[in-house]
Design a protein around this motif. Sequence first.
Motif, PDB file in Angstrom:
ATOM      1  N   GLN A  82       0.836  -1.198   0.000  1.00 34.57           N
ATOM      2  CA  GLN A  82       0.000   0.000   0.000  1.00 34.57           C
ATOM      3  C   GLN A  82       0.868   1.244   0.000  1.00 34.57           C
ATOM      4  O   GLN A  82       1.945   1.262   0.596  1.00 34.57           O
ATOM      5  CB  GLN A  82      -0.878   0.049   1.246  1.00 34.57           C
ATOM      6  N   LEU A  83       0.360   2.277  -0.649  1.00 34.60           N
ATOM      7  CA  LEU A  83       0.962   3.594  -0.594  1.00 34.60           C
ATOM      8  C   LEU A  83      -0.116   4.525  -0.058  1.00 34.60           C
ATOM      9  O   LEU A  83      -1.206   4.612  -0.625  1.00 34.60           O
ATOM     10  CB  LEU A  83       1.420   4.036  -1.986  1.00 34.60           C
ATOM     11  N   ILE A  84       0.168   5.170   1.060  1.00 38.44           N
ATOM     12  CA  ILE A  84      -0.791   6.063   1.707  1.00 38.44           C
ATOM     13  C   ILE A  84      -0.322   7.496   1.472  1.00 38.44           C
ATOM     14  O   ILE A  84       0.796   7.858   1.845  1.00 38.44           O
ATOM     15  CB  ILE A  84      -0.914   5.748   3.206  1.00 38.44           C
ATOM     16  N   ILE A  85      -1.189   8.280   0.829  1.00 36.54           N
ATOM     17  CA  ILE A  85      -0.819   9.625   0.379  1.00 36.54           C
ATOM     18  C   ILE A  85      -1.799  10.643   0.957  1.00 36.54           C
ATOM     19  O   ILE A  85      -3.000  10.515   0.770  1.00 36.54           O
ATOM     20  CB  ILE A  85      -0.864   9.711  -1.156  1.00 36.54           C
ATOM     21  N   GLU A  86      -1.257  11.645   1.630  1.00 32.50           N
ATOM     22  CA  GLU A  86      -2.088  12.766   2.065  1.00 32.50           C
ATOM     23  C   GLU A  86      -1.899  13.870   1.039  1.00 32.50           C
ATOM     24  O   GLU A  86      -0.773  14.298   0.764  1.00 32.50           O
ATOM     25  CB  GLU A  86      -1.676  13.247   3.451  1.00 32.50           C
ATOM     26  N   LYS A  87      -3.019  14.322   0.454  1.00 35.93           N
ATOM     27  CA  LYS A  87      -2.920  15.294  -0.627  1.00 35.93           C
ATOM     28  C   LYS A  87      -4.074  16.269  -0.612  1.00 35.93           C
ATOM     29  O   LYS A  87      -5.130  15.989  -0.055  1.00 35.93           O
ATOM     30  CB  LYS A  87      -2.878  14.578  -1.983  1.00 35.93           C
ATOM     31  N   ASP A  88      -3.825  17.405  -1.240  1.00 34.72           N
ATOM     32  CA  ASP A  88      -4.873  18.370  -1.539  1.00 34.72           C
ATOM     33  C   ASP A  88      -5.256  18.163  -2.993  1.00 34.72           C
ATOM     34  O   ASP A  88      -4.385  17.999  -3.852  1.00 34.72           O
ATOM     35  CB  ASP A  88      -4.385  19.808  -1.363  1.00 34.72           C
ATOM     36  N   ILE A  89      -6.543  18.176  -3.264  1.00 34.65           N
ATOM     37  CA  ILE A  89      -7.061  18.038  -4.619  1.00 34.65           C
ATOM     38  C   ILE A  89      -7.942  19.236  -4.915  1.00 34.65           C
ATOM     39  O   ILE A  89      -8.758  19.629  -4.080  1.00 34.65           O
ATOM     40  CB  ILE A  89      -7.875  16.732  -4.784  1.00 34.65           C
ATOM     41  N   MET A  90      -7.767  19.804  -6.095  1.00 31.75           N
ATOM     42  CA  MET A  90      -8.609  20.899  -6.557  1.00 31.75           C
ATOM     43  C   MET A  90      -9.388  20.402  -7.771  1.00 31.75           C
ATOM     44  O   MET A  90      -8.802  19.983  -8.772  1.00 31.75           O
ATOM     45  CB  MET A  90      -7.774  22.120  -6.949  1.00 31.75           C
ATOM     46  N   LEU A  91     -10.724  20.413  -7.640  1.00 30.40           N
ATOM     47  CA  LEU A  91     -11.600  20.087  -8.758  1.00 30.40           C
ATOM     48  C   LEU A  91     -12.108  21.384  -9.361  1.00 30.40           C
ATOM     49  O   LEU A  91     -12.323  22.361  -8.647  1.00 30.40           O
ATOM     50  CB  LEU A  91     -12.803  19.258  -8.296  1.00 30.40           C
ATOM     51  N   GLU A  92     -12.305  21.358 -10.662  1.00 34.89           N
ATOM     52  CA  GLU A  92     -12.855  22.526 -11.342  1.00 34.89           C
ATOM     53  C   GLU A  92     -13.947  22.080 -12.300  1.00 34.89           C
ATOM     54  O   GLU A  92     -13.797  21.069 -12.991  1.00 34.89           O
ATOM     55  CB  GLU A  92     -11.754  23.239 -12.130  1.00 34.89           C
ATOM     56  N   GLU A  93     -15.042  22.822 -12.316  1.00 32.41           N
ATOM     57  CA  GLU A  93     -16.086  22.562 -13.300  1.00 32.41           C
ATOM     58  C   GLU A  93     -15.633  23.206 -14.609  1.00 32.41           C
ATOM     59  O   GLU A  93     -15.496  24.425 -14.708  1.00 32.41           O
ATOM     60  CB  GLU A  93     -17.424  23.142 -12.857  1.00 32.41           C
ATOM     61  N   GLU A  94     -15.407  22.376 -15.607  1.00 35.92           N
ATOM     62  CA  GLU A  94     -14.884  22.883 -16.870  1.00 35.92           C
ATOM     63  C   GLU A  94     -16.019  23.305 -17.793  1.00 35.92           C
ATOM     64  O   GLU A  94     -17.201  23.150 -17.463  1.00 35.92           O
ATOM     65  CB  GLU A  94     -13.956  21.841 -17.500  1.00 35.92           C
ATOM     66  N   GLU A  95     -15.660  23.863 -18.931  1.00 34.51           N
ATOM     67  CA  GLU A  95     -16.628  24.455 -19.861  1.00 34.51           C
ATOM     68  C   GLU A  95     -17.742  23.495 -20.272  1.00 34.51           C
ATOM     69  O   GLU A  95     -18.856  23.913 -20.561  1.00 34.51           O
ATOM     70  CB  GLU A  95     -15.912  24.986 -21.102  1.00 34.51           C
TER      71      GLU A  95
END
Length: 125
Positions: free
Chosen positions: A95-108
């Motif tokens: 297993q690889l455990i990753i703490e991350k920030d994710i930015m979602l964007e509503e695209e065109e």
Amino acid sequence: MSQELIINWLKKLRDTVEQRDLQAHMALVSKKVQVYGLPSQQVIDYQGWKNRRRNEFDKNLLSRLSHSNLNIKTITLRRLGFRVTETMLATNGKQLIIEKDIMLEEEEDGQWRVVEEIIHNWKAA
């Protein structure tokens, strides 16, 4: 609404990995995506993400993803930012455990896609 949208996006991401559906997986990723914080210090773009995922699917390296500790940080009309712990389970059981920030964007086209990830911590288990 925002939390539901994020949870649904994460579920689609997990489902596409389990189904090894590269086309559906990449439909969740913006063409302008940037991933920062990798141990190699390189920045991954759309093509880099696609190449890595294709390799993981073709060589049957990645079994599944799971997510926990969701913490929403940013809500605007077209962007949702959150921190999450992602666990990548390899087919060999590692297993690889990753703490991350994710930015979602509503695209065109009205679809929500990841435009940025920032990896803060990771550890092999």
